[in-house]
Design an enzyme around this catalytic site. Sequence first.
Site, short mmCIF file in Angstrom:
data_model
loop_
_atom_site.label_atom_id
_atom_site.label_comp_id
_atom_site.label_asym_id
_atom_site.label_seq_id
_atom_site.Cartn_x
_atom_site.Cartn_y
_atom_site.Cartn_z
N ARG A 52 49.66 54.47 43.45
CA ARG A 52 48.84 54.17 42.26
C ARG A 52 47.61 55.06 42.21
NH1 ARG A 52 46.84 48.05 41.33
NH2 ARG A 52 45.38 48.64 42.95
N LYS A 151 43.28 53.07 37.48
CA LYS A 151 42.22 52.33 38.17
C LYS A 151 41.04 53.29 38.32
CE LYS A 151 41.74 48.98 41.93
NZ LYS A 151 41.10 47.93 41.16
N GLU A 184 44.70 40.69 31.01
CA GLU A 184 44.45 40.34 32.41
C GLU A 184 43.00 39.94 32.56
OE1 GLU A 184 44.76 43.90 34.84
OE2 GLU A 184 43.88 45.09 33.24
N1 PXG Z 1 43.50 44.06 37.10
C1 PXG Z 1 42.37 44.73 37.26
C2 PXG Z 1 41.65 45.22 36.05
C3 PXG Z 1 41.88 45.00 38.54
O1 PXG Z 1 40.76 45.70 38.67
C4 PXG Z 1 43.76 43.80 39.45
C5 PXG Z 1 44.19 43.60 38.16
C6 PXG Z 1 44.62 43.33 40.59
O2 PXG Z 1 45.27 44.44 41.18
P1 PXG Z 1 45.68 44.44 42.74
O3 PXG Z 1 46.32 45.76 42.93
O4 PXG Z 1 44.39 44.29 43.51
O5 PXG Z 1 46.58 43.32 42.95
C7 PXG Z 1 42.57 44.50 39.66
C8 PXG Z 1 42.04 44.65 41.04
C9 PXG Z 1 37.38 43.69 44.18
C10 PXG Z 1 37.86 44.48 43.06
O6 PXG Z 1 36.68 44.24 45.04
C11 PXG Z 1 39.18 44.43 42.68
C12 PXG Z 1 39.59 45.20 41.62
C13 PXG Z 1 38.66 45.96 40.98
C14 PXG Z 1 37.37 45.97 41.37
C15 PXG Z 1 36.95 45.25 42.42
O7 PXG Z 1 37.67 42.49 44.18
N2 PXG Z 1 40.86 45.31 41.13
#
Ligand code: PXG
Length: 286
Positions: A52, A151, A184
């Site tokens: 990713r 991301k 989301e």
């Molecule tokens: N949607 C968004 C917009 C995200 O930023 C997820 C879904 C979940 O994705 P994963 O791959 O983690 O299952 C994210 C996750 C944190 C943090 O430190 C997490 C995210 C972004 C910024 C901070 O908790 N992303």
Amino acid sequence: MAMKVWIDGQLVDNSDAKLSVYDHGTLYGDGVFEGIRVYSGRVFECKAHLTRLYASARALRLEIPYTAEQLEAAMYQTVKVNGFTDCYIRLVVTRGAGYLGLSPTKCPKPAVFCITDTIEMYPREMYEKGMAIITASVTRCHPNSIPPRVKSLNYLNNILAKIEANDAGVSEALLLNHEGNVAECTGDNIFVVRSGQVQTPTTSDGILEGITRSVILRLCGKLSIPCVEKTLQRFDIYAADECFLTGTAAEVIPVTKIDGRQISTGQVGPITRRLIEAFHKCVREA
Ligand code: PXG
């Protein structure tokens, strides 16, 4: 706490880990990142996170000056030097130092760094009783603007939604997409359960393809729980039997209230409980 940070191939004290003020990551949010978990000394879903990261960078025409193998080694090195067996990793690639002015052509070398730290989770009680969320007034980015599948370091949209959650006294906010459908939450993907079927928005609904989301879809398959990726409307959440969020930091967390409405009985549902348990088993075995 004194901790080492990996930055451009060097392990340095966190107090010395610095970026240039001319870095386009700082000036413009020009860069990409991953938030990753380490469970029992193993980087969870390492390949998926790196895939990713490279895809996000590619979408921004940002060339990462390391191979995936090198970044994997950098993560393990940072985890080890800081003595962690369970932790959170933040892997970041910025456009690098350039000059004032948008054009990345003035940025010869992307900056890459890897931070490890303890993980900040939602309070334990929320996992047992469920959390309350709201629907944000902010719309998820249109796929033809900065694609939600990237991301990127530009999280302002999500931050605005998070502020709305804070103002409402809840921990997360749901963003709808440009068509008014469910996308989301600010840092988590959303799922509902209706009549025994697990449902979550598709990638074309303007979401980040969460790694935890993929693991949950896989676990549904393994446990023979019917599941489908499909466009969801706000109605589908209001009328859901169960609802939960997934994310690297949150793992799997039940949602029992949205916009002040109780979801179904307001209790954590049986399928959510099964998936939480299966997820914990999966991270221990991975
Ligand atoms: N949607 C968004 C917009 C995200 O930023 C997820 C879904 C979940 O994705 P994963 O791959 O983690 O299952 C994210 C996750 C944190 C943090 O430190 C997490 C995210 C972004 C910024 C901070 O908790 N992303």
